[in-house]
Motif scaffolding. Sequence first.
Motif, short mmCIF file in Angstrom:
data_model
loop_
_atom_site.label_atom_id
_atom_site.label_comp_id
_atom_site.label_asym_id
_atom_site.label_seq_id
_atom_site.Cartn_x
_atom_site.Cartn_y
_atom_site.Cartn_z
N GLN A 30 0.88 -1.23 0.02
CA GLN A 30 -0.08 0.05 0.08
C GLN A 30 0.90 1.20 0.13
OE1 GLN A 30 -2.18 -0.80 3.64
NE2 GLN A 30 -4.02 -1.53 2.33
N VAL A 31 1.82 1.34 0.79
CA VAL A 31 2.71 2.51 0.87
C VAL A 31 3.59 2.71 -0.11
CG1 VAL A 31 4.67 3.40 2.14
CG2 VAL A 31 2.78 2.33 3.34
N THR A 32 4.05 1.63 -0.99
CA THR A 32 4.82 1.74 -2.05
C THR A 32 3.94 2.30 -3.27
OG1 THR A 32 6.24 -0.12 -1.32
CG2 THR A 32 6.28 0.51 -3.61
N ALA A 33 2.66 1.46 -3.30
CA ALA A 33 1.78 2.11 -4.59
C ALA A 33 1.62 3.63 -4.60
CB ALA A 33 0.71 1.20 -4.36
N ILE A 34 1.18 4.13 -3.05
CA ILE A 34 0.99 5.43 -2.95
C ILE A 34 2.25 6.32 -3.41
CG2 ILE A 34 0.58 7.31 -1.15
CD1 ILE A 34 -1.47 5.32 0.18
N TYR A 35 3.41 6.04 -2.77
CA TYR A 35 4.72 6.64 -3.17
C TYR A 35 4.90 6.74 -4.52
CZ TYR A 35 9.75 7.38 -3.29
OH TYR A 35 10.76 7.62 -3.70
N ASN A 36 4.68 5.58 -5.45
CA ASN A 36 5.09 5.41 -6.99
C ASN A 36 3.99 6.35 -7.48
OD1 ASN A 36 7.50 4.04 -6.54
ND2 ASN A 36 6.54 1.91 -6.69
N GLN A 182 14.13 7.63 -8.44
CA GLN A 182 13.01 7.50 -7.32
C GLN A 182 12.12 6.57 -7.07
OE1 GLN A 182 11.88 11.45 -8.79
NE2 GLN A 182 13.07 12.46 -7.34
N VAL A 183 11.73 5.82 -8.32
CA VAL A 183 10.60 4.66 -8.04
C VAL A 183 11.12 3.59 -7.64
CG1 VAL A 183 9.19 3.23 -9.76
CG2 VAL A 183 9.66 5.59 -10.54
N ILE A 184 10.51 3.12 -6.67
CA ILE A 184 10.80 1.68 -6.07
C ILE A 184 9.86 0.57 -6.28
CG2 ILE A 184 11.00 0.88 -3.56
CD1 ILE A 184 11.48 3.42 -2.52
N ILE A 216 4.27 7.02 14.27
CA ILE A 216 5.86 6.34 14.01
C ILE A 216 6.09 7.24 12.56
CG2 ILE A 216 5.29 4.25 15.34
CD1 ILE A 216 5.25 2.85 12.62
N VAL A 217 7.55 7.20 12.53
CA VAL A 217 8.13 7.72 11.20
C VAL A 217 8.87 6.24 10.62
CG1 VAL A 217 9.99 9.03 10.40
CG2 VAL A 217 8.77 9.76 12.21
N VAL A 218 8.08 6.00 9.40
CA VAL A 218 8.54 4.93 8.64
C VAL A 218 9.42 5.43 7.59
CG1 VAL A 218 7.71 2.83 7.19
CG2 VAL A 218 6.64 3.61 9.48
N LYS A 219 10.47 4.64 7.18
CA LYS A 219 11.12 5.13 5.86
C LYS A 219 11.13 4.00 4.76
CE LYS A 219 14.30 8.10 8.26
NZ LYS A 219 15.57 8.85 8.39
N ILE A 220 10.93 4.25 3.66
CA ILE A 220 10.74 3.42 2.54
C ILE A 220 12.31 3.59 1.76
CG2 ILE A 220 9.57 5.10 1.30
CD1 ILE A 220 8.13 2.85 -0.12
N GLN A 221 12.42 2.46 1.33
CA GLN A 221 13.82 2.43 0.38
C GLN A 221 13.69 1.03 -0.29
OE1 GLN A 221 16.91 3.00 3.02
NE2 GLN A 221 17.42 0.74 3.21
N LYS A 222 14.77 0.85 -1.01
CA LYS A 222 14.98 -0.32 -2.08
C LYS A 222 15.55 -1.31 -1.13
CE LYS A 222 14.90 1.26 -6.68
NZ LYS A 222 15.75 1.55 -8.00
#
Length: 290
Positions: A30-36, A182-184, A216-222
């Motif tokens: 869900q988070v990745t879909a919104i991010y992309n 930038q895309v994950i 909470i603070v969540v960080k997204i990365q590859k």
Amino acid sequence: MVQLHVKRGDESQFLFSTSVDVPLETLTQQVTAIYNTRLKVDRICSEFPELVDHGVTLPPNMQGLTDEQIVDLKLKDEWEERCVPSGGPEFNKDEIGRRNGHAPNQKMKEVLRNTMEEAKAVISKKQAVAGVCVTMETVKEALDQLRGAVMIVYPMGLPPHDPIRMELEDQEDLSGTQASLQVIPVEEAQLWWAAKELHRGKKLQDYIGKNDKTKIVVKIQKRGQGAPAREPVVTEEQQKQMMMHHYKRQQEVKMLDEVEDDSHLHSDWSDRQALKRQFQGLSNIKWGPR
């Protein structure tokens, strides 16, 4: 509901609301879909000003060529007559030679500009500061608004090589561009919290507990990039406030030092016996020969 403040590195992205018992596999998707999708909306919005000013994109084999070169090579834009904006075009030559110069009229330009601003507001990082959570539905709605604006202005559609159409049809080629970094991809995405990777086989509550009112603070990365940097003990805003308080305190101490300064007591005007000596003729006595 648990509120996630999603970041990429140290850069704030958006807020997302979820539950503690959500599987991390689902949450990561869900988070990745919104991010992309936010990135996609941003890329489309970055192309809109050029579409507004200079019309649709020329075929790749004609881009960057002068009018003389196009004539010499006997090239022709087959999409120029098909992709005509509603209300007729207004010619505005693209000096870069990337677009055909047949821009929409003023009314249609306003449609594109207004829609672009609305879409940019939805994906703005200021939403996180304002405490507004983003959902996939709101981001998709912004994407649909952009698609609708393009259909209004260009009823016959855009050329298949136009980057806006390619983005809307998920046919974009980002290889070799900064945007590709930038895309994950969903399968390579990782979520981190408190220097811990949130493994997909578990649930969110396995890490943060069952308190459903947590932020909470969540960080997204590859995957493969290692653990992201930890959050600083104090935020940038808190650090500014502390520095301002320290500076203000220094100024107050300085003013107090000036008030308590008694060096003026040694001045002539503060001598209590000066008037008495003046009447007695003792105020200007010099010892030694004149």
